[in-house]
Design a protein around this motif. Structure first.
Motif, PDB file in Angstrom:
ATOM      1  N   SER A  68      -0.024   0.336   5.663  1.00 31.22           N
ATOM      2  CA  SER A  68      -0.795   0.546   4.438  1.00 31.22           C
ATOM      3  C   SER A  68      -1.625  -0.710   4.183  1.00 31.22           C
ATOM      4  O   SER A  68      -1.126  -1.822   4.240  1.00 31.22           O
ATOM      5  N   VAL A  69      -2.919  -0.498   3.949  1.00 31.42           N
ATOM      6  CA  VAL A  69      -3.873  -1.587   3.725  1.00 31.42           C
ATOM      7  C   VAL A  69      -4.384  -1.463   2.296  1.00 31.42           C
ATOM      8  O   VAL A  69      -5.280  -0.669   2.007  1.00 31.42           O
ATOM      9  N   ASP A  70      -3.792  -2.244   1.421  1.00 32.11           N
ATOM     10  CA  ASP A  70      -4.006  -2.109  -0.016  1.00 32.11           C
ATOM     11  C   ASP A  70      -5.468  -2.272  -0.418  1.00 32.11           C
ATOM     12  O   ASP A  70      -6.003  -1.470  -1.170  1.00 32.11           O
ATOM     13  N   ALA A  71      -6.129  -3.308   0.071  1.00 28.78           N
ATOM     14  CA  ALA A  71      -7.493  -3.595  -0.371  1.00 28.78           C
ATOM     15  C   ALA A  71      -8.487  -2.532   0.077  1.00 28.78           C
ATOM     16  O   ALA A  71      -9.575  -2.424  -0.497  1.00 28.78           O
ATOM     17  N   TRP A  72      -8.134  -1.757   1.084  1.00 25.95           N
ATOM     18  CA  TRP A  72      -9.012  -0.682   1.557  1.00 25.95           C
ATOM     19  C   TRP A  72      -8.576   0.685   1.041  1.00 25.95           C
ATOM     20  O   TRP A  72      -9.208   1.693   1.370  1.00 25.95           O
ATOM     21  N   ASP A  73      -7.486   0.746   0.267  1.00 26.51           N
ATOM     22  CA  ASP A  73      -6.925   2.049  -0.133  1.00 26.51           C
ATOM     23  C   ASP A  73      -6.786   2.948   1.094  1.00 26.51           C
ATOM     24  O   ASP A  73      -7.260   4.091   1.130  1.00 26.51           O
ATOM     25  N   ASN A 107      -4.054   1.934  -4.021  1.00 23.44           N
ATOM     26  CA  ASN A 107      -3.139   0.788  -4.087  1.00 23.44           C
ATOM     27  C   ASN A 107      -1.774   1.143  -3.503  1.00 23.44           C
ATOM     28  O   ASN A 107      -0.736   0.865  -4.105  1.00 23.44           O
ATOM     29  N   ALA A 108      -1.784   1.758  -2.331  1.00 23.10           N
ATOM     30  CA  ALA A 108      -0.531   2.155  -1.682  1.00 23.10           C
ATOM     31  C   ALA A 108       0.273   0.919  -1.301  1.00 23.10           C
ATOM     32  O   ALA A 108      -0.284  -0.115  -0.945  1.00 23.10           O
ATOM     33  N   HIS A 109       1.597   1.054  -1.371  1.00 21.96           N
ATOM     34  CA  HIS A 109       2.447  -0.046  -0.930  1.00 21.96           C
ATOM     35  C   HIS A 109       3.388   0.335   0.200  1.00 21.96           C
ATOM     36  O   HIS A 109       3.959  -0.535   0.834  1.00 21.96           O
ATOM     37  N   SER A 118       4.930  14.938   8.044  1.00 20.28           N
ATOM     38  CA  SER A 118       3.947  14.540   7.043  1.00 20.28           C
ATOM     39  C   SER A 118       4.193  13.078   6.651  1.00 20.28           C
ATOM     40  O   SER A 118       5.113  12.424   7.162  1.00 20.28           O
ATOM     41  N   LEU A 119       3.391  12.562   5.750  1.00 26.57           N
ATOM     42  CA  LEU A 119       3.497  11.162   5.330  1.00 26.57           C
ATOM     43  C   LEU A 119       3.942  11.080   3.879  1.00 26.57           C
ATOM     44  O   LEU A 119       3.425  11.799   3.016  1.00 26.57           O
ATOM     45  N   LEU A 120       4.883  10.192   3.607  1.00 18.36           N
ATOM     46  CA  LEU A 120       5.340   9.917   2.250  1.00 18.36           C
ATOM     47  C   LEU A 120       4.713   8.588   1.837  1.00 18.36           C
ATOM     48  O   LEU A 120       4.983   7.549   2.431  1.00 18.36           O
ATOM     49  N   ILE A 121       3.837   8.636   0.831  1.00 11.40           N
ATOM     50  CA  ILE A 121       3.032   7.475   0.442  1.00 11.40           C
ATOM     51  C   ILE A 121       3.331   7.102  -0.998  1.00 11.40           C
ATOM     52  O   ILE A 121       3.270   7.951  -1.899  1.00 11.40           O
ATOM     53  N   PHE A 122       3.664   5.831  -1.224  1.00  6.29           N
ATOM     54  CA  PHE A 122       3.875   5.326  -2.582  1.00  6.29           C
ATOM     55  C   PHE A 122       2.570   4.700  -3.062  1.00  6.29           C
ATOM     56  O   PHE A 122       2.126   3.679  -2.538  1.00  6.29           O
ATOM     57  N   ASN A 123       1.931   5.316  -4.056  1.00  7.04           N
ATOM     58  CA  ASN A 123       0.697   4.805  -4.650  1.00  7.04           C
ATOM     59  C   ASN A 123       1.000   4.093  -5.961  1.00  7.04           C
ATOM     60  O   ASN A 123       1.590   4.684  -6.871  1.00  7.04           O
TER      61      ASN A 123
END
Length: 200
Positions: A68-73, A107-109, A118-123
């Protein structure tokens, strides 16, 4: 002169040597038309944070990394052996997945694969304005280059997360959601209902 900080993915080998897997500098060029976030790199408060990669998961099934690349969302999938970028999912443009829903990454972490691929993404979303954090489960059609949200969870009482945050798939489709800086952990059913909550 400007100091711009990018990220790389490096493995520490058993013999103590380091192996560079991937570098943002090899794949992308920063836009010099904008000033990026400053004050993140404490050794040089004027340095600009171009990428701010903040989450990493190894996927043994295909020997890859999810970053996850925060600055690029954005979420990137990197081939571990070659360092090639397999795909790029961007919250702003869709990246390689231009069809379907945009705005999936904010702002994924953390990012983790689920049992069904599938993907589990914390935003964290826009925490600076008090926006609530949430978890998305996103399925990707790599051939059709589309992405869609299959599952979404945000605590019934808004949890604002300024740092960290995580969502972990556990047994029977359940998810463990860690709202880090708000001091809360939720165990959530496959249907998105809280099973239990811990407030620390």
């Amino acid at each position: 002169p400007r100091t711009i900080i990018g990220d790389g993915l490096v493995e520490s080998l058993p013999n103590g040597n380091l192996r560079e897997v991937w570098s943002s500098w090899d794949q992308y060029t920063p836009s010099l038309d904008v000033t990026m976030t400053q004050g993140v790199y404490t050794a040089d408060p004027e340095a600009e944070d171009w990428t701010h990669a903040n989450g990493l998961t190894y996927v043994p099934e295909d020997d890859s990394y999810l970053v996850s690349v925060d600055a690029w969302d954005s979420i990137l999938k990197i081939d571990r052996s070659t360092g090639d970028e397999l795909w790029h999912l961007s919250g702003a443009t869709g990246g390689d997945f231009s069809e379907g829903e945009l705005g999936l990454i904010s702002n994924a972490h953390s990012v983790r694969p689920t049992e069904d691929g599938s993907l589990l993404i914390f935003n964290r979303n826009d925490y600076t304005s008090g926006e609530c954090a949430e978890v998305l489960e996103v399925s990707l059609d790599e051939e059709g280059q589309s992405a869609q949200v299959d599952w979404r969870y945000g605590a019934e009482n808004c949890q604002v997360v300024t740092y960290l945050g995580n969502a972990i798939p556990i047994e029977d489709g359940e998810r463990l959601v860690v709202f880090s800086t708000s001091g809360r952990i939720d165990r959530v059913s496959a249907e998105g209902e809280p099973i239990w909550q811990l407030q620390s």
